[in-house]
Write a protein that holds these residues in place. Structure first.
Motif, PDB file in Angstrom:
ATOM      1  N   ASP A  68      -6.806  -0.677   7.361  1.00  0.00           N
ATOM      2  CA  ASP A  68      -6.087  -0.121   6.219  1.00  0.00           C
ATOM      3  C   ASP A  68      -5.149   0.983   6.715  1.00  0.00           C
ATOM      4  OD1 ASP A  68      -5.168   1.165   3.990  1.00  0.00           O
ATOM      5  OD2 ASP A  68      -7.140   1.673   3.181  1.00  0.00           O
ATOM      6  N   GLY A  73       0.836  -1.186   0.000  1.00  0.00           N
ATOM      7  CA  GLY A  73       0.000   0.000   0.000  1.00  0.00           C
ATOM      8  C   GLY A  73       0.874   1.240   0.000  1.00  0.00           C
ATOM      9  N   SER A 115       0.119   8.465   1.847  1.00  0.00           N
ATOM     10  CA  SER A 115      -0.468   7.790   3.003  1.00  0.00           C
ATOM     11  C   SER A 115      -0.783   8.831   4.068  1.00  0.00           C
ATOM     12  CB  SER A 115       0.532   6.774   3.558  1.00  0.00           C
ATOM     13  OG  SER A 115       0.131   6.372   4.860  1.00  0.00           O
ATOM     14  N   ASP A 153      -3.280   2.942   5.217  1.00  0.00           N
ATOM     15  CA  ASP A 153      -3.216   4.144   4.370  1.00  0.00           C
ATOM     16  C   ASP A 153      -4.336   5.131   4.665  1.00  0.00           C
ATOM     17  OD1 ASP A 153      -1.123   2.904   3.172  1.00  0.00           O
ATOM     18  OD2 ASP A 153      -2.271   2.197   1.441  1.00  0.00           O
ATOM     19  N   ALA A 176      -2.416  -4.768   9.105  1.00  0.00           N
ATOM     20  CA  ALA A 176      -2.904  -5.843   8.233  1.00  0.00           C
ATOM     21  C   ALA A 176      -3.462  -6.992   9.072  1.00  0.00           C
ATOM     22  CB  ALA A 176      -1.778  -6.330   7.328  1.00  0.00           C
TER      23      ALA A 176
END
Lengths: 359, 359
Positions: B345, B15, B156, B347, B340
């Protein structure tokens, strides 16, 4: 003057921590008996006209140091900082200290690296002031000037009256440098009265949120400006007496990351005062509510926080600078009640002793 | 130079946050292209010979400001402080700023109260320096001198490469004032190499603790001295990307209260470097172990922490002052892996946006 417990039974049941919390109004008055020392110390500080007032302390005394940065910034307009002890004591950094003043805070006066910091900075030319509850301590001996906290013996491991007396001593020193000693002295006398009058009601008011929070494991405590010191100290009480992972944040810090962790199991304690920091705290509380977290509102402006599940207002102080001397008390009482609800002994937290000799 | 992902599949799956973490070695080199601006800024700071270097920033930039207090204290021996924004912006405190320098840190250059702080302090005579990733931002325009972070676009929400480039920029400025710019420049070039070489191994090493910590709700992150900045930044990453209530503490703070909250469900992350702060961190880790909490040891001296369940060592930097540029990376990678594992998420944390306009 003494806080009246709800009943003789409550008095008998009060542990060390609660008794010392209740004793804070009297402790303020004992400190005020040391006008002469406070005046002399303030004159010495004013003569030095320091480019930096370096505040040091650990734990509760470090929360008080945060207050000191505001008291010196707002009253005499001096730059005050919570100095890094490790830079001087461990790394041997060589600052020019000829125009610095040092104010070292320690209940016991025995915190080793604080004593060492004072010895080194005094040797290198700083004007050094110790604020301690033990006038015979190593810290008192190491500093050029000593202010006795005069809080009376503090036996609970979790500090209370030595914290509020540290705040009062810092306010009086800063006021003395700004030639406002008698105004702030009168203000603290009034704060002692207000607090004595509010104590019983606050003890009753913390019972409901303490019960509701029995299984809470994490909290944020939000303040800004002057009340960031209160946020730090309330978070520390909750951590040490209630085993809650309680983190102090400014209202603005909250928005820069930590708000992402909130949910309905992660309540937030806010401290709101009638001063220039109030809009930031109100905005922070809105963010907390949007994240679905339970809000507790404390401080003189608790009623300005919309949507709080619990409100623990304290009386408005005669001077805004004195607000933290009152605002911390609901947090102390709540920590005591929550410890009881969790079946913990607030007087003797695990892994702690009254005098911390850790480096 | 670029970090090599384990496989093309890993690259495709990475990501924004992970990609930007991996990009940090290259980002350092981009900053080093701005030698001329850094040298000019350092000369201006040296000429001002400030009695106080006032650092301001929120969130990640405030973690970098903590590093700045050590970089300026250790390299040129200047007193640097994380200044209170609220004293100047909200309370209108009137400090004498004629011998002050201001260094304002903001990835976006749009944080409103940081911009306002710079405008006011510049007006009142401070030498103002902005360090920002956007050379066209309001902050860049408000300050007299601007250092471009040159980290490349950071998409991010959780910052990574702008943090490490803020550290590098502060180290270079402080080195320039101390007439050691080329030595620290060479050091950062070497750090970029070391980090590029270590990245893959670290990515693999964080997988096991991330899996084990899937249901962790609270942590402490312990550092002291220079590495307290790392502790603050790692705690912030865990809070914003993993919804862990992670509090940064100095090793000594830990002993002054928070150790009482520890148990086997409350792990502690430690950052250990080969410098004068190491004994305090080793002692703090002992206390953590005695309280029955799981220990993670990171930093160049991770192997000095006895009884750690997980070790995430980084290479030793060529200069101790540069250790935090490496030490933060295991924390960033762990936060990514833990997010994870928790199904989050990294980001796009909840309730956050990339540019925080909160006051």
């Amino acid at each position: 003057m003494a806080a009246e417990p709800e009943s003789p039974a409550a008095l008998l049941n009060a542990g060390l921590f609660l008794s010392e919390v209740r004793e804070q109004p009297e402790a303020f008055l004992r400190l005020l008996e040391h006008q002469a020392e406070l005046g002399t110390a303030a004159r010495a500080l004013a003569e030095r006209a320091p480019t930096a007032v370096r505040l040091v302390g650990h734990g509760t005394s470090d929360s008080a140091a945060t207050y000191g940065t505001y008291a010196f910034g707002l009253l005499p307009g001096l730059t005050a900082l919570r100095d890094s002890i490790s830079l001087t004591v461990y790394y041997g950094a060589t600052f020019d200290l000829s125009s610095s003043a040092v104010i070292a805070l320690s209940q016991s006066g025995r915190t080793p690296d604080v004593v060492e910091y004072v010895a080194r900075t005094r040797e290198r030319g700083a004007l050094t002031v110790a604020i301690t509850n033990d006038p015979d301590s190593a810290l008192a001996a190491a500093a050029e000037i000593m202010i006795p906290l005069s809080a009376g013996p503090e036996r609970s491991v979790a500090a209370s009256k030595t914290y509020t007396n540290e705040l009062a001593a810092l306010a009086l020193l800063a006021a003395g440098v700004a030639d406002r000693l008698s105004e702030v002295t009168d203000g603290i006398r009034r704060v002692a009265d207000l607090l004595a009058g509010a104590m019983d009601g606050l003890e009753r008011a913390v019972a409901a949120p303490a019960m509701a929070f029995t299984y809470v494991g994490r909290m944020y405590v939000i303040g800004r400006g002057l009340e960031f010191a209160t946020a730090r100290e309330v978070a520390l009480k909750l951590t040490e007496t209630c085993r809650v992972a309680a983190e102090p944040l400014t209202a603005t810090d909250l928005a820069h990351g930590p708000v992402a962790a909130l949910d309905s199991l992660f309540p937030v304690w806010t401290i709101a005062s009638h001063d220039e920091s109030l809009p930031a705290v109100v905005e922070g509380a809105d963010r907390v509510r949007q994240a679905g977290a339970t809000l507790v509102a404390s401080g003189p402006a608790a009623d300005e926080i919309a949507g709080a599940a619990y409100r623990l207002a304290v009386p408005a102080p005669p001077l805004p600078i004195l607000s933290p001397l009152l605002s911390v008390v609901p947090g102390q009482l709540f920590a005591n009640a929550l410890a009881a609800a969790k079946g913990l002994d607030p007087d003797h937290p695990e892994h702690l002793s009254k005098v911390t000799l850790a480096r």
